[in-house]
Design a protein around this motif. Structure first.
Motif, PDB file in Angstrom:
ATOM      1  N   MET A   1       0.853  -1.190   0.000  1.00 58.84           N
ATOM      2  CA  MET A   1       0.000   0.000   0.000  1.00 58.84           C
ATOM      3  C   MET A   1       0.890   1.241   0.000  1.00 58.84           C
ATOM      4  SD  MET A   1      -2.922   1.116   2.659  1.00 58.84           S
ATOM      5  CE  MET A   1      -3.419  -0.508   3.154  1.00 58.84           C
ATOM      6  N   CYS A   2       0.614   2.126  -0.902  1.00 55.56           N
ATOM      7  CA  CYS A   2       1.537   3.243  -1.081  1.00 55.56           C
ATOM      8  C   CYS A   2       1.153   4.420  -0.207  1.00 55.56           C
ATOM      9  CB  CYS A   2       1.553   3.669  -2.530  1.00 55.56           C
ATOM     10  SG  CYS A   2       0.104   4.643  -2.941  1.00 55.56           S
ATOM     11  N   GLY A   3       1.924   5.475  -0.301  1.00 55.95           N
ATOM     12  CA  GLY A   3       1.638   6.697   0.432  1.00 55.95           C
ATOM     13  C   GLY A   3       1.485   7.856  -0.527  1.00 55.95           C
ATOM     14  N   HIS A  71       4.815  10.640  -3.485  1.00 54.39           N
ATOM     15  CA  HIS A  71       4.289   9.265  -3.535  1.00 54.39           C
ATOM     16  C   HIS A  71       5.366   8.272  -3.149  1.00 54.39           C
ATOM     17  CE1 HIS A  71       2.908   5.582  -5.867  1.00 54.39           C
ATOM     18  NE2 HIS A  71       1.748   5.989  -5.422  1.00 54.39           N
ATOM     19  N   THR A  72       4.983   7.291  -2.363  1.00 52.29           N
ATOM     20  CA  THR A  72       5.807   6.092  -2.210  1.00 52.29           C
ATOM     21  C   THR A  72       5.041   4.963  -2.876  1.00 52.29           C
ATOM     22  OG1 THR A  72       4.877   5.965   0.021  1.00 52.29           O
ATOM     23  CG2 THR A  72       7.171   6.682  -0.171  1.00 52.29           C
ATOM     24  N   ARG A  73       5.712   4.255  -3.769  1.00 46.16           N
ATOM     25  CA  ARG A  73       5.035   3.261  -4.628  1.00 46.16           C
ATOM     26  C   ARG A  73       5.260   1.836  -4.144  1.00 46.16           C
ATOM     27  NH1 ARG A  73       6.838   0.816 -10.228  1.00 46.16           N
ATOM     28  NH2 ARG A  73       4.856  -0.009 -10.940  1.00 46.16           N
ATOM     29  N   TRP A  74       4.218   1.069  -4.212  1.00 48.72           N
ATOM     30  CA  TRP A  74       4.308  -0.374  -4.026  1.00 48.72           C
ATOM     31  C   TRP A  74       3.876  -0.956  -5.365  1.00 48.72           C
ATOM     32  CZ3 TRP A  74       4.899  -2.965   0.946  1.00 48.72           C
ATOM     33  CH2 TRP A  74       4.866  -4.359   0.832  1.00 48.72           C
ATOM     34  N   ALA A  75       4.858  -1.364  -6.176  1.00 46.71           N
ATOM     35  CA  ALA A  75       4.590  -1.705  -7.585  1.00 46.71           C
ATOM     36  C   ALA A  75       3.587  -2.836  -7.728  1.00 46.71           C
ATOM     37  CB  ALA A  75       5.895  -2.098  -8.266  1.00 46.71           C
ATOM     38  N   THR A  76       2.589  -2.607  -8.565  1.00 52.49           N
ATOM     39  CA  THR A  76       1.686  -3.696  -8.961  1.00 52.49           C
ATOM     40  C   THR A  76       1.784  -3.937 -10.467  1.00 52.49           C
ATOM     41  OG1 THR A  76      -0.213  -2.242  -9.361  1.00 52.49           O
ATOM     42  CG2 THR A  76       0.026  -3.144  -7.130  1.00 52.49           C
ATOM     43  N   HIS A  77       2.034  -2.889 -11.253  1.00 48.03           N
ATOM     44  CA  HIS A  77       2.108  -3.008 -12.714  1.00 48.03           C
ATOM     45  C   HIS A  77       3.404  -2.351 -13.175  1.00 48.03           C
ATOM     46  CE1 HIS A  77      -2.058  -3.781 -11.905  1.00 48.03           C
ATOM     47  NE2 HIS A  77      -2.261  -4.133 -13.162  1.00 48.03           N
ATOM     48  N   GLY A  78       4.386  -3.178 -13.491  1.00 47.53           N
ATOM     49  CA  GLY A  78       5.688  -2.644 -13.889  1.00 47.53           C
ATOM     50  C   GLY A  78       6.676  -2.755 -12.746  1.00 47.53           C
ATOM     51  N   ALA A  85       8.262   4.820 -11.295  1.00 45.45           N
ATOM     52  CA  ALA A  85       7.893   5.520 -10.057  1.00 45.45           C
ATOM     53  C   ALA A  85       6.945   6.674 -10.377  1.00 45.45           C
ATOM     54  CB  ALA A  85       9.151   6.031  -9.353  1.00 45.45           C
ATOM     55  N   HIS A  86       6.080   6.990  -9.437  1.00 42.95           N
ATOM     56  CA  HIS A  86       5.169   8.118  -9.595  1.00 42.95           C
ATOM     57  C   HIS A  86       5.912   9.374  -9.108  1.00 42.95           C
ATOM     58  CE1 HIS A  86       1.425   5.312  -9.180  1.00 42.95           C
ATOM     59  NE2 HIS A  86       2.485   4.616  -9.578  1.00 42.95           N
ATOM     60  N   PRO A  87       5.498  10.585  -9.424  1.00 46.57           N
ATOM     61  CA  PRO A  87       4.348  10.956 -10.225  1.00 46.57           C
ATOM     62  C   PRO A  87       4.529  10.606 -11.705  1.00 46.57           C
ATOM     63  CG  PRO A  87       5.017  12.783  -8.806  1.00 46.57           C
ATOM     64  CD  PRO A  87       6.091  11.758  -8.741  1.00 46.57           C
ATOM     65  N   VAL A  96      -0.282  11.122  -8.749  1.00 47.34           N
ATOM     66  CA  VAL A  96       0.172   9.957  -7.986  1.00 47.34           C
ATOM     67  C   VAL A  96      -1.051   9.102  -7.704  1.00 47.34           C
ATOM     68  CG1 VAL A  96       2.206  11.044  -6.996  1.00 47.34           C
ATOM     69  CG2 VAL A  96       0.030  11.308  -5.829  1.00 47.34           C
ATOM     70  N   HIS A  97      -0.838   7.795  -7.615  1.00 44.09           N
ATOM     71  CA  HIS A  97      -1.965   6.850  -7.589  1.00 44.09           C
ATOM     72  C   HIS A  97      -1.694   5.735  -6.603  1.00 44.09           C
ATOM     73  CE1 HIS A  97      -3.671   3.169  -9.979  1.00 44.09           C
ATOM     74  NE2 HIS A  97      -4.570   3.556  -9.090  1.00 44.09           N
ATOM     75  N   ASN A  98      -2.709   5.439  -5.822  1.00 48.43           N
ATOM     76  CA  ASN A  98      -2.713   4.239  -4.999  1.00 48.43           C
ATOM     77  C   ASN A  98      -3.813   3.345  -5.545  1.00 48.43           C
ATOM     78  OD1 ASN A  98      -2.663   2.320  -2.994  1.00 48.43           O
ATOM     79  ND2 ASN A  98      -3.556   3.615  -1.418  1.00 48.43           N
ATOM     80  N   GLY A  99      -3.490   2.088  -5.880  1.00 50.33           N
ATOM     81  CA  GLY A  99      -4.529   1.177  -6.354  1.00 50.33           C
ATOM     82  C   GLY A  99      -4.174   0.527  -7.673  1.00 50.33           C
ATOM     83  N   ILE A 100      -5.191   0.047  -8.349  1.00 53.10           N
ATOM     84  CA  ILE A 100      -5.001  -0.690  -9.610  1.00 53.10           C
ATOM     85  C   ILE A 100      -6.095  -0.278 -10.592  1.00 53.10           C
ATOM     86  CG2 ILE A 100      -5.209  -2.983 -10.671  1.00 53.10           C
ATOM     87  CD1 ILE A 100      -3.914  -4.140  -8.146  1.00 53.10           C
ATOM     88  N   ILE A 101      -5.691   0.029 -11.825  1.00 53.46           N
ATOM     89  CA  ILE A 101      -6.653   0.307 -12.894  1.00 53.46           C
ATOM     90  C   ILE A 101      -6.768  -0.962 -13.736  1.00 53.46           C
ATOM     91  CG2 ILE A 101      -7.206   1.802 -14.867  1.00 53.46           C
ATOM     92  CD1 ILE A 101      -7.125   3.172 -12.024  1.00 53.46           C
ATOM     93  N   GLU A 121       5.659   1.398 -17.594  1.00 48.84           N
ATOM     94  CA  GLU A 121       4.875   0.156 -17.753  1.00 48.84           C
ATOM     95  C   GLU A 121       3.663   0.161 -16.829  1.00 48.84           C
ATOM     96  OE1 GLU A 121       8.153  -1.948 -16.163  1.00 48.84           O
ATOM     97  OE2 GLU A 121       8.858  -2.657 -18.107  1.00 48.84           O
ATOM     98  N   THR A 122       3.406   1.265 -16.165  1.00 44.94           N
ATOM     99  CA  THR A 122       2.385   1.258 -15.103  1.00 44.94           C
ATOM    100  C   THR A 122       0.969   1.395 -15.643  1.00 44.94           C
ATOM    101  OG1 THR A 122       2.436   3.651 -14.862  1.00 44.94           O
ATOM    102  CG2 THR A 122       3.982   2.389 -13.521  1.00 44.94           C
ATOM    103  N   ASP A 123       0.020   0.921 -14.844  1.00 46.77           N
ATOM    104  CA  ASP A 123      -1.395   1.191 -15.107  1.00 46.77           C
ATOM    105  C   ASP A 123      -1.691   2.677 -14.863  1.00 46.77           C
ATOM    106  OD1 ASP A 123      -0.777   0.754 -12.404  1.00 46.77           O
ATOM    107  OD2 ASP A 123      -2.781   0.061 -11.901  1.00 46.77           O
ATOM    108  N   THR A 124      -0.938   3.289 -13.973  1.00 46.36           N
ATOM    109  CA  THR A 124      -1.180   4.686 -13.572  1.00 46.36           C
ATOM    110  C   THR A 124      -1.002   5.675 -14.715  1.00 46.36           C
ATOM    111  OG1 THR A 124      -0.404   4.143 -11.363  1.00 46.36           O
ATOM    112  CG2 THR A 124      -0.409   6.478 -11.974  1.00 46.36           C
ATOM    113  N   GLU A 125      -0.015   5.437 -15.580  1.00 45.47           N
ATOM    114  CA  GLU A 125       0.289   6.443 -16.605  1.00 45.47           C
ATOM    115  C   GLU A 125      -0.902   6.679 -17.539  1.00 45.47           C
ATOM    116  OE1 GLU A 125       3.783   5.747 -19.000  1.00 45.47           O
ATOM    117  OE2 GLU A 125       3.699   7.779 -19.824  1.00 45.47           O
TER     118      GLU A 125
END
Ligand code: GLU
Length: 178
Positions: A1-3, A71-78, A85-87, A96-101, A121-125
């Motif tokens: 879980m990110c911050g 943001h502190t990232r906990w990678a789920t996609h990439g 890394a975010h942003p 910045v994003h916490n979660g999954i798209i 490679e992220t879902d966030t971008e």
């Protein structure tokens, strides 16, 4: 879980953003980053690994700006790399994003077909490019954010910075804490 942290300040916010992220370290993370608007331009610094790495980069290349997100990232996609890394950002928005798209593949394909170029490679971008696209079409920022969110399937909390509204931060959530 990110911050996620955001600050609208009356002095440069980079070091306070990192201090805020330090308080969220207990949640776990693999990379970190901050972005701020300065003289109408969004800039960011990111680093793989611990916040001390980000701090070193910011010492070498200071980040100006009184309004920013972190943001502190906990990678789920990439992978947990600097480029993931975010942003994530365009020249108009940073977020910045916490979660999954969940529908990120479909959204990415649509955006690539419209000419958008991806740098991670992220879902966030996909959210950054989608919001950029909607801001081109919609004069109201709130409306552009709403239209963007309606296209997302999944869980998210977002901190959003918009170049043209450098005295505001936008925060939204659905299915994720913020
Ligand atoms: N799914 C996003 C990513 O992998 C956000 C991960 C998080 O919540 O830190 O970049």
């Amino acid at each position: 879980m990110c911050g996620i942290i955001g600050i609208i300040g009356s002095a440069p916010v980079a070091s306070r953003l990192i201090d805020g992220l330090k308080r969220l370290e207990y949640r776990g993370y693999d990379s970190a980053g901050i972005a701020a608007v300065h003289q109408g331009v969004i800039d960011r610094r990111r680093a793989q690994g611990k916040l001390v790495n980000l701090q070193k980069i910011v010492e070498q290349q200071p980040l100006e700006g009184f309004v920013g997100i972190g943001h502190t990232r906990w990678a789920t996609h990439g992978a947990p790399t600097e480029s993931n890394a975010h942003p994530h950002m365009t020249h108009k928005v940073a977020l910045v994003h916490n979660g999954i798209i969940e529908n990120h593949d479909q959204l990415r394909a649509q955006l690539i077909a419209r000419g958008y170029v991806f740098a991670s490679e992220t879902d966030t971008e996909v959210i950054a490019h989608l919001l950029h696209h909607e801001l081109n079409d919609t004069p109201s920022i709130i409306q552009a954010i709403r239209i963007t969110l309606h296209q997302l399937i999944g869980a998210y909390s977002l901190g959003i910075l918009i170049r043209t509204h450098a005295d505001h931060l936008f925060a939204v959530r659905s299915g994720s804490p913020l």
